[in-house]
Design a protein around this motif. Sequence first.
Motif, short mmCIF file in Angstrom:
data_model
loop_
_atom_site.label_atom_id
_atom_site.label_comp_id
_atom_site.label_asym_id
_atom_site.label_seq_id
_atom_site.Cartn_x
_atom_site.Cartn_y
_atom_site.Cartn_z
N TYR A 14 -0.65 -12.30 2.78
CA TYR A 14 -0.41 -11.45 3.92
C TYR A 14 -1.51 -10.62 4.13
O TYR A 14 -2.44 -10.61 3.28
CB TYR A 14 0.83 -10.59 3.70
CG TYR A 14 0.47 -9.58 2.46
CD1 TYR A 14 -0.04 -8.32 2.70
CD2 TYR A 14 1.21 -9.89 1.35
CE1 TYR A 14 -0.02 -7.60 1.47
CE2 TYR A 14 1.10 -9.22 0.22
CZ TYR A 14 0.32 -7.92 0.40
OH TYR A 14 0.18 -7.16 -0.74
N THR A 15 -1.65 -9.97 5.44
CA THR A 15 -2.73 -9.05 5.81
C THR A 15 -2.26 -8.01 6.42
O THR A 15 -1.05 -8.19 7.18
CB THR A 15 -3.76 -9.73 6.74
OG1 THR A 15 -4.36 -10.89 6.33
CG2 THR A 15 -4.71 -8.79 7.13
N LYS A 61 8.65 5.84 2.95
CA LYS A 61 8.20 4.85 3.73
C LYS A 61 9.24 3.81 3.87
O LYS A 61 10.41 3.68 3.31
CB LYS A 61 7.11 3.85 2.69
CG LYS A 61 5.89 4.48 2.43
CD LYS A 61 4.88 3.97 1.90
CE LYS A 61 3.71 4.70 1.97
NZ LYS A 61 2.60 3.76 2.30
N LYS A 62 9.21 3.52 5.26
CA LYS A 62 10.00 2.22 5.51
C LYS A 62 9.74 0.96 5.07
O LYS A 62 8.50 0.76 4.41
CB LYS A 62 9.95 2.23 7.10
CG LYS A 62 10.31 3.45 8.17
CD LYS A 62 10.02 3.11 9.40
CE LYS A 62 10.03 4.35 10.32
NZ LYS A 62 9.76 4.10 11.73
N SER A 63 10.95 0.15 4.92
CA SER A 63 10.63 -1.14 4.36
C SER A 63 9.78 -2.02 5.46
O SER A 63 9.88 -1.86 6.39
CB SER A 63 12.04 -1.72 4.12
OG SER A 63 12.48 -2.29 5.18
N GLY A 64 9.18 -3.05 4.76
CA GLY A 64 8.16 -4.16 5.79
C GLY A 64 6.91 -4.00 5.15
O GLY A 64 6.19 -2.87 4.56
N ILE A 65 6.33 -5.11 5.14
CA ILE A 65 4.94 -5.32 4.63
C ILE A 65 3.96 -4.00 5.03
O ILE A 65 3.14 -3.49 4.20
CB ILE A 65 4.35 -6.68 4.57
CG1 ILE A 65 3.24 -6.90 3.57
CG2 ILE A 65 4.14 -6.98 6.06
CD1 ILE A 65 3.48 -6.89 2.24
N ASP A 66 3.64 -4.12 6.32
CA ASP A 66 2.76 -2.86 6.75
C ASP A 66 2.99 -1.73 6.49
O ASP A 66 1.95 -0.89 6.13
CB ASP A 66 2.75 -3.05 8.33
CG ASP A 66 2.07 -4.16 8.87
OD1 ASP A 66 1.26 -4.60 8.30
OD2 ASP A 66 2.26 -4.50 9.93
N ASN A 67 4.13 -1.16 6.05
CA ASN A 67 4.64 0.03 5.58
C ASN A 67 4.39 0.33 4.02
O ASN A 67 4.40 1.52 3.76
CB ASN A 67 5.80 0.50 6.05
CG ASN A 67 5.83 0.54 7.60
OD1 ASN A 67 5.39 1.04 8.22
ND2 ASN A 67 7.18 0.07 8.18
N ASP A 68 4.15 -0.89 3.27
CA ASP A 68 4.13 -0.96 1.81
C ASP A 68 2.72 -1.02 1.43
O ASP A 68 2.69 -0.76 0.16
CB ASP A 68 4.99 -1.94 1.22
CG ASP A 68 6.73 -1.59 1.54
OD1 ASP A 68 7.30 -0.60 1.89
OD2 ASP A 68 7.28 -2.87 1.48
N CYS A 69 1.92 -1.03 2.46
CA CYS A 69 0.46 -1.41 1.99
C CYS A 69 -0.01 0.26 1.82
O CYS A 69 0.59 1.06 2.62
CB CYS A 69 -0.29 -1.95 2.80
SG CYS A 69 0.13 -3.80 2.83
N VAL A 70 -1.00 0.43 1.05
CA VAL A 70 -1.37 1.87 0.85
C VAL A 70 -3.06 1.66 0.85
O VAL A 70 -3.59 0.88 0.17
CB VAL A 70 -1.13 2.17 -0.62
CG1 VAL A 70 -1.43 3.78 -1.00
CG2 VAL A 70 0.57 2.10 -0.84
N ALA A 71 -3.46 2.56 1.53
CA ALA A 71 -4.95 2.78 1.44
C ALA A 71 -5.30 4.48 1.36
O ALA A 71 -4.59 5.40 2.19
CB ALA A 71 -5.43 2.71 2.93
N LEU A 72 -5.86 4.91 0.28
CA LEU A 72 -6.14 6.36 -0.14
C LEU A 72 -7.86 6.63 -0.44
O LEU A 72 -8.13 5.90 -0.66
CB LEU A 72 -5.38 6.65 -1.41
CG LEU A 72 -3.84 6.41 -1.43
CD1 LEU A 72 -3.21 6.44 -2.72
CD2 LEU A 72 -3.33 7.23 -0.26
N PHE A 73 -7.99 7.68 0.32
CA PHE A 73 -9.25 8.47 -0.22
C PHE A 73 -9.14 9.44 -1.09
O PHE A 73 -8.29 10.45 -0.55
CB PHE A 73 -10.05 8.73 0.98
CG PHE A 73 -10.85 7.55 1.66
CD1 PHE A 73 -10.91 6.29 1.21
CD2 PHE A 73 -11.65 8.02 2.79
CE1 PHE A 73 -11.78 5.34 2.05
CE2 PHE A 73 -12.46 7.04 3.61
CZ PHE A 73 -12.25 5.58 3.06
N TYR A 74 -9.73 9.80 -1.98
CA TYR A 74 -9.70 10.96 -2.99
C TYR A 74 -11.08 11.61 -2.80
O TYR A 74 -12.04 11.15 -2.27
CB TYR A 74 -9.46 10.52 -4.38
CG TYR A 74 -8.24 9.78 -4.29
CD1 TYR A 74 -7.04 10.77 -4.71
CD2 TYR A 74 -7.63 8.46 -4.13
CE1 TYR A 74 -5.72 10.16 -5.09
CE2 TYR A 74 -6.63 7.94 -4.18
CZ TYR A 74 -5.41 8.68 -4.69
OH TYR A 74 -4.18 8.05 -4.85
#
Length: 190
Positions: free
Chosen positions: A180-181, A21-34
Amino acid sequence: MKYWSFLFTIFLTITANATTKKSGIDNDCVALFYKDGISAGFPLLKKRESWEWYKKEYPEYSWIAETGFYKKGKFVGNGFGFSISIGSLNLEKTPPQKGTIQDLISFSTKNGFLTKNSKYYSDENKKDQVMYYSNIFAKMVDDDLIMIWTINPNAVNMARSNKPTHMKLQAILPEKGESYTCFPRIDLVN
């Protein structure tokens, strides 16, 4: 046992993705489906030894995840969300608390909810079922990411309705510059 294996899978996925991942808030957020669950990861922008809540000021703390679609700079939810939050309706009679970030997370209220975009929004029984029986969990991962998840089949099915592509993650904290959002794409993990 299912809870711990799910948590271990989340940890391995986050660790594996961390180096890409690149740095920055958008790139550090995580959304996962299992297969049997969903999770959202909120980066912690500032680390502290001690956290305070019920400080007689608003806002308190909330981490809110909503499933849906993000196109052309706009998010449209599919009607399901889940969150953890700290707050009191009567701050005058509630004593301030201090502890670690994990203490704050453990102390928080955790629930699923339906938004106005849900086809079940006007069904009070369905709303109560999601809010009170979704079994939302939360934990710090790697000292800089708050993970929130559920493995409740009803909540997971509602989150997946209409095959959402993104999550809207909103962190609301009382300290300046820490709210943040972000809108991470949902990664599918087998």
